[in-house]
Write a protein that holds these residues in place. Structure first.
Motif, PDB file in Angstrom:
ATOM      1  N   LEU A  10       0.839  -1.186   0.000  1.00 18.54           N
ATOM      2  CA  LEU A  10       0.000   0.000   0.000  1.00 18.54           C
ATOM      3  C   LEU A  10       0.880   1.244   0.000  1.00 18.54           C
ATOM      4  O   LEU A  10       1.947   1.260   0.618  1.00 18.54           O
ATOM      5  CB  LEU A  10      -0.914   0.023   1.220  1.00 18.54           C
ATOM      6  CG  LEU A  10      -1.771  -1.217   1.461  1.00 18.54           C
ATOM      7  CD1 LEU A  10      -2.688  -0.986   2.666  1.00 18.54           C
ATOM      8  CD2 LEU A  10      -2.563  -1.600   0.230  1.00 18.54           C
ATOM      9  N   SER A  11       0.400   2.272  -0.667  1.00 18.42           N
ATOM     10  CA  SER A  11       1.087   3.555  -0.679  1.00 18.42           C
ATOM     11  C   SER A  11       0.201   4.613  -0.048  1.00 18.42           C
ATOM     12  O   SER A  11      -1.026   4.539  -0.136  1.00 18.42           O
ATOM     13  CB  SER A  11       1.436   3.975  -2.108  1.00 18.42           C
ATOM     14  OG  SER A  11       2.322   3.063  -2.710  1.00 18.42           O
ATOM     15  N   CYS A  12       0.839   5.585   0.538  1.00 19.49           N
ATOM     16  CA  CYS A  12       0.144   6.726   1.140  1.00 19.49           C
ATOM     17  C   CYS A  12       0.849   7.983   0.650  1.00 19.49           C
ATOM     18  O   CYS A  12       1.947   8.299   1.109  1.00 19.49           O
ATOM     19  CB  CYS A  12       0.194   6.620   2.658  1.00 19.49           C
ATOM     20  SG  CYS A  12      -0.394   8.093   3.540  1.00 19.49           S
ATOM     21  N   LEU A  66       5.870  16.211   5.124  1.00 26.80           N
ATOM     22  CA  LEU A  66       5.769  14.916   5.757  1.00 26.80           C
ATOM     23  C   LEU A  66       6.847  14.698   6.817  1.00 26.80           C
ATOM     24  O   LEU A  66       6.648  13.943   7.773  1.00 26.80           O
ATOM     25  CB  LEU A  66       5.841  13.814   4.700  1.00 26.80           C
ATOM     26  CG  LEU A  66       5.507  12.402   5.162  1.00 26.80           C
ATOM     27  CD1 LEU A  66       4.084  12.325   5.695  1.00 26.80           C
ATOM     28  CD2 LEU A  66       5.711  11.407   4.031  1.00 26.80           C
ATOM     29  N   ASP A  67       7.958  15.396   6.677  1.00 26.21           N
ATOM     30  CA  ASP A  67       9.110  15.183   7.554  1.00 26.21           C
ATOM     31  C   ASP A  67       8.748  15.260   9.032  1.00 26.21           C
ATOM     32  O   ASP A  67       9.285  14.521   9.846  1.00 26.21           O
ATOM     33  CB  ASP A  67      10.189  16.238   7.282  1.00 26.21           C
ATOM     34  CG  ASP A  67      10.651  16.223   5.851  1.00 26.21           C
ATOM     35  OD1 ASP A  67      11.865  16.218   5.627  1.00 26.21           O
ATOM     36  OD2 ASP A  67       9.795  16.226   4.970  1.00 26.21           O
ATOM     37  N   TYR A  68       7.870  16.192   9.382  1.00 26.58           N
ATOM     38  CA  TYR A  68       7.569  16.435  10.779  1.00 26.58           C
ATOM     39  C   TYR A  68       6.298  15.744  11.241  1.00 26.58           C
ATOM     40  O   TYR A  68       5.565  16.252  12.098  1.00 26.58           O
ATOM     41  CB  TYR A  68       7.490  17.943  11.039  1.00 26.58           C
ATOM     42  CG  TYR A  68       8.767  18.646  10.653  1.00 26.58           C
ATOM     43  CD1 TYR A  68       8.837  19.453   9.537  1.00 26.58           C
ATOM     44  CD2 TYR A  68       9.927  18.451  11.413  1.00 26.58           C
ATOM     45  CE1 TYR A  68      10.012  20.074   9.174  1.00 26.58           C
ATOM     46  CE2 TYR A  68      11.110  19.074  11.062  1.00 26.58           C
ATOM     47  CZ  TYR A  68      11.143  19.882   9.937  1.00 26.58           C
ATOM     48  OH  TYR A  68      12.314  20.491   9.586  1.00 26.58           O
ATOM     49  N   ILE A 116       6.465  -1.113   7.525  1.00 27.91           N
ATOM     50  CA  ILE A 116       6.165   0.277   7.194  1.00 27.91           C
ATOM     51  C   ILE A 116       7.460   0.987   6.836  1.00 27.91           C
ATOM     52  O   ILE A 116       8.486   0.805   7.510  1.00 27.91           O
ATOM     53  CB  ILE A 116       5.493   0.989   8.379  1.00 27.91           C
ATOM     54  CG1 ILE A 116       4.150   0.316   8.712  1.00 27.91           C
ATOM     55  CG2 ILE A 116       5.252   2.462   8.057  1.00 27.91           C
ATOM     56  CD1 ILE A 116       3.504   0.846   9.974  1.00 27.91           C
ATOM     57  N   SER A 117       7.398   1.786   5.804  1.00 29.76           N
ATOM     58  CA  SER A 117       8.552   2.593   5.415  1.00 29.76           C
ATOM     59  C   SER A 117       8.047   3.950   4.926  1.00 29.76           C
ATOM     60  O   SER A 117       6.840   4.157   4.773  1.00 29.76           O
ATOM     61  CB  SER A 117       9.366   1.888   4.326  1.00 29.76           C
ATOM     62  OG  SER A 117       8.578   1.673   3.168  1.00 29.76           O
ATOM     63  N   LYS A 151       9.535  12.023  -1.338  1.00 30.48           N
ATOM     64  CA  LYS A 151       8.393  11.781  -2.209  1.00 30.48           C
ATOM     65  C   LYS A 151       7.067  12.002  -1.487  1.00 30.48           C
ATOM     66  O   LYS A 151       6.010  11.738  -2.063  1.00 30.48           O
ATOM     67  CB  LYS A 151       8.452  10.348  -2.755  1.00 30.48           C
ATOM     68  CG  LYS A 151       9.635  10.071  -3.658  1.00 30.48           C
ATOM     69  CD  LYS A 151       9.585   8.642  -4.197  1.00 30.48           C
ATOM     70  CE  LYS A 151      10.750   8.382  -5.137  1.00 30.48           C
ATOM     71  NZ  LYS A 151      10.734   6.990  -5.676  1.00 30.48           N
ATOM     72  N   ASN A 152       7.152  12.432  -0.220  1.00 29.07           N
ATOM     73  CA  ASN A 152       5.927  12.638   0.570  1.00 29.07           C
ATOM     74  C   ASN A 152       5.051  11.389   0.570  1.00 29.07           C
ATOM     75  O   ASN A 152       3.814  11.475   0.482  1.00 29.07           O
ATOM     76  CB  ASN A 152       5.123  13.831   0.035  1.00 29.07           C
ATOM     77  CG  ASN A 152       5.837  15.149   0.247  1.00 29.07           C
ATOM     78  OD1 ASN A 152       6.400  15.391   1.304  1.00 29.07           O
ATOM     79  ND2 ASN A 152       5.821  15.992  -0.762  1.00 29.07           N
ATOM     80  N   THR A 153       5.692  10.263   0.708  1.00 28.07           N
ATOM     81  CA  THR A 153       4.984   8.993   0.581  1.00 28.07           C
ATOM     82  C   THR A 153       5.411   8.022   1.676  1.00 28.07           C
ATOM     83  O   THR A 153       6.590   7.962   2.035  1.00 28.07           O
ATOM     84  CB  THR A 153       5.249   8.359  -0.792  1.00 28.07           C
ATOM     85  OG1 THR A 153       4.855   9.274  -1.819  1.00 28.07           O
ATOM     86  CG2 THR A 153       4.468   7.067  -0.956  1.00 28.07           C
TER      87      THR A 153
END
Length: 119
Positions: free
Chosen positions: A20-22, A29-31, A70-71, A76-78
């Motif tokens: 799955l991708s998000c 996204l970093d924070y 999970i990774s 890529k904000n993903t």
């Protein structure tokens, strides 16, 4: 405009795999800590696992530990949820959540993606 979009769900046989991708947009996204949740029919939403923003440390609920990974790729904000050795009891709608580490109580949810595991 903030968006969190999950994809990659589908129908898979018992023992199969899915990723799955998000994909997120509208915020950095970093924070954010990323959590994956799921909700099976007639059941409450439960946490599957999460990944930290700083050192990519992960935690998983016992029922999925060793099968799900999970990774994240902040560039890529993903975020991703790799699912192996899937079981029928993994059937659920899977949701991605991004929780801010800067603004307490601020988090974002996606619309979910259906995962169905046939026996």
């Amino acid at each position: 405009q903030v968006q969190v979009v999950e994809s990659g769900g589908g129908l898979v046989q018992h023992g199969g795999s899915l990723t799955l991708s998000c994909v997120t947009s509208g915020f950095t996204l970093d924070y954010h800590t990323i959590g994956w949740f799921r909700q099976a029919p007639g059941k409450e939403r439960e946490g599957v696992g999460c990944i930290s923003s700083s050192d990519n440390r992960t935690n998983y609920v016992g029922s999925v530990r060793g099968r799900l990974t999970i990774s994240r790729d902040n560039a890529k904000n993903t975020a991703y949820l790799q699912m192996n050795s899937l079981k029928p009891e993994d059937t659920a709608v899977y949701y991605c959540n991004a929780q801010s580490l800067v603004f307490r109580g601020r988090d974002f949810w996606g619309q979910g993606t259906q995962v169905t595991v046939s026996s």
